[in-house]
Scaffold this active site. Sequence first.
Site, mmCIF file in Angstrom:
data_model
loop_
_atom_site.group_PDB
_atom_site.id
_atom_site.type_symbol
_atom_site.label_atom_id
_atom_site.label_comp_id
_atom_site.label_asym_id
_atom_site.label_seq_id
_atom_site.Cartn_x
_atom_site.Cartn_y
_atom_site.Cartn_z
ATOM 1 N NE ARG A 127 -3.868 -2.242 2.137
ATOM 2 C CZ ARG A 127 -3.638 -3.552 2.247
ATOM 3 N NH1 ARG A 127 -2.447 -4.001 2.589
ATOM 4 N NH2 ARG A 127 -4.618 -4.422 1.998
ATOM 5 C CG HIS B 2 -0.786 -5.499 -4.443
ATOM 6 N ND1 HIS B 2 0.280 -5.488 -3.585
ATOM 7 C CD2 HIS B 2 -1.647 -6.437 -3.933
ATOM 8 C CE1 HIS B 2 0.069 -6.365 -2.602
ATOM 9 N NE2 HIS B 2 -1.089 -6.948 -2.790
ATOM 10 C CG HIS C 95 0.024 -11.521 -3.689
ATOM 11 N ND1 HIS C 95 -0.610 -12.480 -2.928
ATOM 12 C CD2 HIS C 95 -0.332 -10.335 -3.142
ATOM 13 C CE1 HIS C 95 -1.321 -11.891 -1.992
ATOM 14 N NE2 HIS C 95 -1.160 -10.589 -2.095
ATOM 15 C CD GLU D 80 1.685 -10.214 -0.291
ATOM 16 O OE1 GLU D 80 1.577 -9.069 -0.737
ATOM 17 O OE2 GLU D 80 0.869 -10.692 0.523
HETATM 18 C C1 GLA Z 1 -1.893 -8.230 0.139
HETATM 19 C C2 GLA Z 1 -2.595 -7.314 1.053
HETATM 20 C C3 GLA Z 1 -3.893 -7.902 1.472
HETATM 21 C C4 GLA Z 1 -4.740 -8.260 0.275
HETATM 22 C C5 GLA Z 1 -3.947 -9.121 -0.677
HETATM 23 C C6 GLA Z 1 -4.659 -9.320 -1.976
HETATM 24 O O1 GLA Z 1 -1.503 -9.362 0.812
HETATM 25 O O2 GLA Z 1 -1.819 -6.963 2.178
HETATM 26 O O3 GLA Z 1 -4.573 -7.010 2.312
HETATM 27 O O4 GLA Z 1 -5.141 -7.095 -0.373
HETATM 28 O O5 GLA Z 1 -2.712 -8.517 -0.978
HETATM 29 O O6 GLA Z 1 -5.978 -9.725 -1.803
#
Ligand code: GLA
Length: 402
Positions: free
Chosen positions: A128, A153, A228, A367
């Site tokens: 984010r 993302h 991811h 991730e």
């Molecule tokens: C990341 C975010 C989660 C979610 C996933 C995708 O892991 O931190 O909050 O948005 O991506 O669904």
Amino acid sequence: MPDHLPRRQVLRTAGALGLGAAAAGALQSTAGAAPEARVAAMGSHHGRLQIRKDPFGTTPEGVKVDVYTFTNGRVTISMLTWGATIQRVETPDRRGRTKNISLGFDNLPDYAALSPYFGATVGRYGNRIAKGKFTLDGQSYQIPINNGENALHGGTIGFDKKVWKAKVVQTDKAVGVAFTYVSPDGEMGFPGDLTSTVSYTLDKQDNLRIDYLATVAGKPTVINLTNHVYFNLTGEGTGSIDGTVLQLNAPSYTPVDAGLIPTGEIAPVAGTPFDFTKATAIGKRIRDDHPQLVIGRGYDHNFVLGGKPDGDGVRFAARFWEPEDGRTVTVHTSQPGAQFYTGNFLDASFQGIGNKSYRQGDAFAFETQHFPDSPNQPNFPSTTLRPGQTYTSTTIYTFDTK
Ligand code: GLA
């Protein structure tokens, strides 16, 4: 290679010696296939390392998408040029039964319409950015908002929704694909022409190695590339990962506000449900009375990894172990952090690749990354990339059984 990497067992069960049924099917002789499918001589002089390419679909704009399938005879990975996406990861369990342990789809329209980043290469900025805004060298930038009031993302159309150029990588030690995507200045609001090459290679020791490389031209930018992939170590679509045991090399984590933006604090995990420094089942404390678990609806947090990368450029980050089937995934990385996410937003609203729906907590993602919202957090390691600099990072997933 660091000594934490699991040692291969010398003896394999009969089932593990050959390919699983699906893998064998995927890699059957390419003799009758179209010329473009015969990307590499199957198993010619590379021992059991093999790769093939097949058509996967076409985007509404008419761009063809391929699936590359590569194997070392034990682990088989399928990857799409759409989003440089890991579509399948087939590994044997401790009895040699091979299953796909990664969440995904069997068709392109579902990836385009439904995918919560299943297996995707995420960019230009993974995780984010608060309100999608940041300032770099006095210039303000705005990324499209796509997650509450924040950008997630890389904005509404991130690297996960682009068709990447693919080049087969094959040596006597490893096989895989190098994916390249050129993101022009201004795409999703980010400055600078960014060229990213992410190479995914599988070696004979069951290491899936991801090497990220990027350069920017014209203007400085911010960058945070990750993958991811979602795993369920008893097989995708087999239910909860509560019983999977996690050991995490993370003495601290970055707590978040209600929008999952870090508060800026680097908090010790000791004495909290975030302490996985000793191997603990993921589900053991996930329902505990802790405000951060309420905000995240489970774990959805960036962990600050301990130690420093060693001579190989990576260090031990995490090991996931599934007691039921024995599968383990061990992660080494050069990155300072990793978002550990327990599939909290999966809500059974669609069926995945095995025609099973995925419910909350049916998978985990790990991730490896720089910390979320780094462009707005002066005390976090910098994510700025300037013309003339080269961004590199490496993450290795090792598949084993115990
Ligand atoms: C990341 C975010 C989660 C979610 C996933 C995708 O892991 O931190 O909050 O948005 O991506 O669904």
